[in-house]
Motif scaffolding. Structure first.
Motif, PDB file in Angstrom:
ATOM      1  N   PRO A  74       0.809  -1.233   0.000  1.00  0.00           N
ATOM      2  CA  PRO A  74       0.000   0.000   0.000  1.00  0.00           C
ATOM      3  C   PRO A  74       0.832   1.268   0.000  1.00  0.00           C
ATOM      4  O   PRO A  74       0.495   2.250  -0.674  1.00  0.00           O
ATOM      5  N   GLU A  75       1.935   1.267   0.744  1.00  0.00           N
ATOM      6  CA  GLU A  75       2.756   2.480   0.816  1.00  0.00           C
ATOM      7  C   GLU A  75       3.403   2.823  -0.526  1.00  0.00           C
ATOM      8  O   GLU A  75       3.710   3.994  -0.807  1.00  0.00           O
ATOM      9  N   GLU A  76       3.607   1.825  -1.372  1.00  0.00           N
ATOM     10  CA  GLU A  76       4.173   2.088  -2.694  1.00  0.00           C
ATOM     11  C   GLU A  76       3.177   2.836  -3.573  1.00  0.00           C
ATOM     12  O   GLU A  76       3.562   3.680  -4.386  1.00  0.00           O
ATOM     13  N   LEU A  77       1.892   2.533  -3.403  1.00  0.00           N
ATOM     14  CA  LEU A  77       0.869   3.228  -4.177  1.00  0.00           C
ATOM     15  C   LEU A  77       0.796   4.688  -3.753  1.00  0.00           C
ATOM     16  O   LEU A  77       0.702   5.584  -4.592  1.00  0.00           O
ATOM     17  N   GLY A  78       0.881   4.934  -2.459  1.00  0.00           N
ATOM     18  CA  GLY A  78       0.843   6.310  -1.974  1.00  0.00           C
ATOM     19  C   GLY A  78       2.104   7.089  -2.312  1.00  0.00           C
ATOM     20  O   GLY A  78       2.050   8.312  -2.477  1.00  0.00           O
ATOM     21  N   ALA A  79       3.230   6.384  -2.451  1.00  0.00           N
ATOM     22  CA  ALA A  79       4.504   7.061  -2.682  1.00  0.00           C
ATOM     23  C   ALA A  79       4.569   7.773  -4.032  1.00  0.00           C
ATOM     24  O   ALA A  79       5.362   8.702  -4.199  1.00  0.00           O
ATOM     25  N   VAL A  80       3.752   7.363  -5.001  1.00  0.00           N
ATOM     26  CA  VAL A  80       3.830   7.990  -6.323  1.00  0.00           C
ATOM     27  C   VAL A  80       3.374   9.445  -6.288  1.00  0.00           C
ATOM     28  O   VAL A  80       3.630  10.203  -7.222  1.00  0.00           O
ATOM     29  N   PHE A  81       2.713   9.848  -5.194  1.00  0.00           N
ATOM     30  CA  PHE A  81       2.250  11.234  -5.099  1.00  0.00           C
ATOM     31  C   PHE A  81       3.293  12.156  -4.470  1.00  0.00           C
ATOM     32  O   PHE A  81       3.097  13.359  -4.412  1.00  0.00           O
ATOM     33  N   SER A  82       4.393  11.596  -3.978  1.00  0.00           N
ATOM     34  CA  SER A  82       5.395  12.425  -3.306  1.00  0.00           C
ATOM     35  C   SER A  82       6.106  13.357  -4.264  1.00  0.00           C
ATOM     36  O   SER A  82       6.495  14.459  -3.900  1.00  0.00           O
ATOM     37  N   ASN A  83       6.308  12.927  -5.504  1.00  0.00           N
ATOM     38  CA  ASN A  83       6.976  13.764  -6.499  1.00  0.00           C
ATOM     39  C   ASN A  83       6.523  13.324  -7.882  1.00  0.00           C
ATOM     40  O   ASN A  83       7.313  12.834  -8.682  1.00  0.00           O
ATOM     41  N   PRO A  84       5.223  13.495  -8.195  1.00  0.00           N
ATOM     42  CA  PRO A  84       4.663  12.844  -9.380  1.00  0.00           C
ATOM     43  C   PRO A  84       4.974  13.523 -10.703  1.00  0.00           C
ATOM     44  O   PRO A  84       4.889  12.892 -11.758  1.00  0.00           O
ATOM     45  N   GLY A  85       5.336  14.804 -10.680  1.00  0.00           N
ATOM     46  CA  GLY A  85       5.475  15.537 -11.937  1.00  0.00           C
ATOM     47  C   GLY A  85       4.097  15.912 -12.467  1.00  0.00           C
ATOM     48  O   GLY A  85       3.103  15.872 -11.745  1.00  0.00           O
ATOM     49  N   CYS A  86       4.036  16.261 -13.734  1.00  0.00           N
ATOM     50  CA  CYS A  86       2.776  16.672 -14.348  1.00  0.00           C
ATOM     51  C   CYS A  86       2.041  15.439 -14.876  1.00  0.00           C
ATOM     52  O   CYS A  86       2.438  14.878 -15.893  1.00  0.00           O
ATOM     53  N   VAL A  87       1.008  15.031 -14.174  1.00  0.00           N
ATOM     54  CA  VAL A  87       0.260  13.826 -14.547  1.00  0.00           C
ATOM     55  C   VAL A  87      -1.209  14.191 -14.724  1.00  0.00           C
ATOM     56  O   VAL A  87      -1.857  14.639 -13.774  1.00  0.00           O
TER      57      VAL A  87
END
Length: 310
Positions: A168-181
């Motif tokens: 689960p924490e890996e899914l949340g981690a993508v928001f830490s520095n996602p860029g322009c998505v």
């Protein structure tokens, strides 16, 4: 068999320069448009592309290192795809998603969706030689076209109780520095609704219908000890404090043996004080009666608890 056909049959998708390096003449290439998949990319039997071949062709069209991501990446990892996103086999109408480094230009060709990232471009794994991006990143890229419900179903699929692809924490981690998505606000909303530990898309869909009806979000995979056998049962969804369980019956529950086991299991749970509400195929078509039954069960359980406390 022409030299062009032989080259493509033996080596898969090739760029124009790679075909020329194999000794195929320019005229032979230009006179065989049926092998052209993208501008400057050729493969055998282009009209009959499958996902593997389409992914390789997309990578061949990219002049820089790239990873297959998005819905294509999740399909290659055999993730359960919601109906709204094309559940079932891949078709050429569905673009192949690539991710390249932010310092490189995007690939702009029909049938290819390209994203850029400033993070390290390392494959999470390879599927038959195809480099695949991290599943959490692929999930995030689907937000460009998926709605919130589809994102929740996909996220749940990545976090199954048995054989989860990621934590689960890996899914949340993508928001830490996602860029322009594109669609990142939808993805943030969906993240709050995703639950690890489900067993099927049907369970996830039922949970979303319960929330949509204004009822509290049920818990998933509730473990109930069985004193009679020393083992335990796992209820798909429910409210443990109220001892209300929801069982989601998929197609395999129509098997006579499975039906008998379901009855024995439900009787054992009822003997322990649990009330079970079943979601069946008709529930997926119209959840109205299911939601009403669950609402009544909750009201009665809450009233009984208050009466006992009085």
């Amino acid at each position: 068999m022409t030299l062009l056909h032989e080259a493509l049959a033996n080596q898969g998708p090739l760029s124009r320069s790679e075909v020329l390096d194999l000794g195929v003449g320019r005229r032979q290439i230009d006179e065989a448009p049926e092998y052209r998949v993208h501008r400057g990319v050729y493969c055998e039997k282009a009209p009959s592309l499958d996902l593997m071949m389409a992914a390789r062709a997309a990578l061949a069209s990219c002049a820089q290192p790239a990873l297959v991501s998005g819905l294509a990446g999740l399909r290659l990892l055999e993730t359960a795809i919601p109906y709204s996103l094309g559940h079932g086999e891949w078709t050429p109408r569905e673009p192949i998603c690539l991710v390249v480094h932010s310092g490189k230009a995007r690939v702009r060709r029909p049938g290819i969706e390209c994203h850029r990232t400033h993070q390290t471009l390392e494959p999470w794994c390879e599927v038959d030689g195809i480099p695949i991006a991290h599943p959490a990143r692929s999930w995030l890229y689907t937000a460009a076209t998926a709605d919130v419900n589809a994102l929740v179903l996909l996220g749940d699929a990545l976090l199954r109780r048995q054989g989860p692809l990621i934590r689960p924490e890996e899914l949340g981690a993508v928001f830490s520095n996602p860029g322009c998505v594109p669609g990142i606000k939808k993805a943030r909303h969906a993240l709050a609704l995703i639950r690890p530990g489900t067993e099927s898309t049907g369970e996830s869909w039922t949970r979303l219908q319960i929330i949509r009806a204004g009822l509290p979000c049920p818990e998933v995979s509730i473990v109930v000890p069985r004193p009679d056998t020393g083992s335990f049962s796992i209820i798909d969804l429910g409210y443990e404090e109220l001892m209300i369980g929801v069982e989601c019956d998929g197609p395999h529950h129509t098997d006579p043996g499975q039906m008998e086991r379901d009855v024995d299991r439900e009787n054992a749970l009822k003997a322990l004080g649990w009330r079970i509400i079943r979601a069946t195929a008709s529930t997926y078509r119209d959840p109205t009666s299911f939601i009403e039954a669950l609402r009544i069960a909750r009201s009665e359980a809450i009233a009984l608890r208050h009466a006992r406390a009085a």
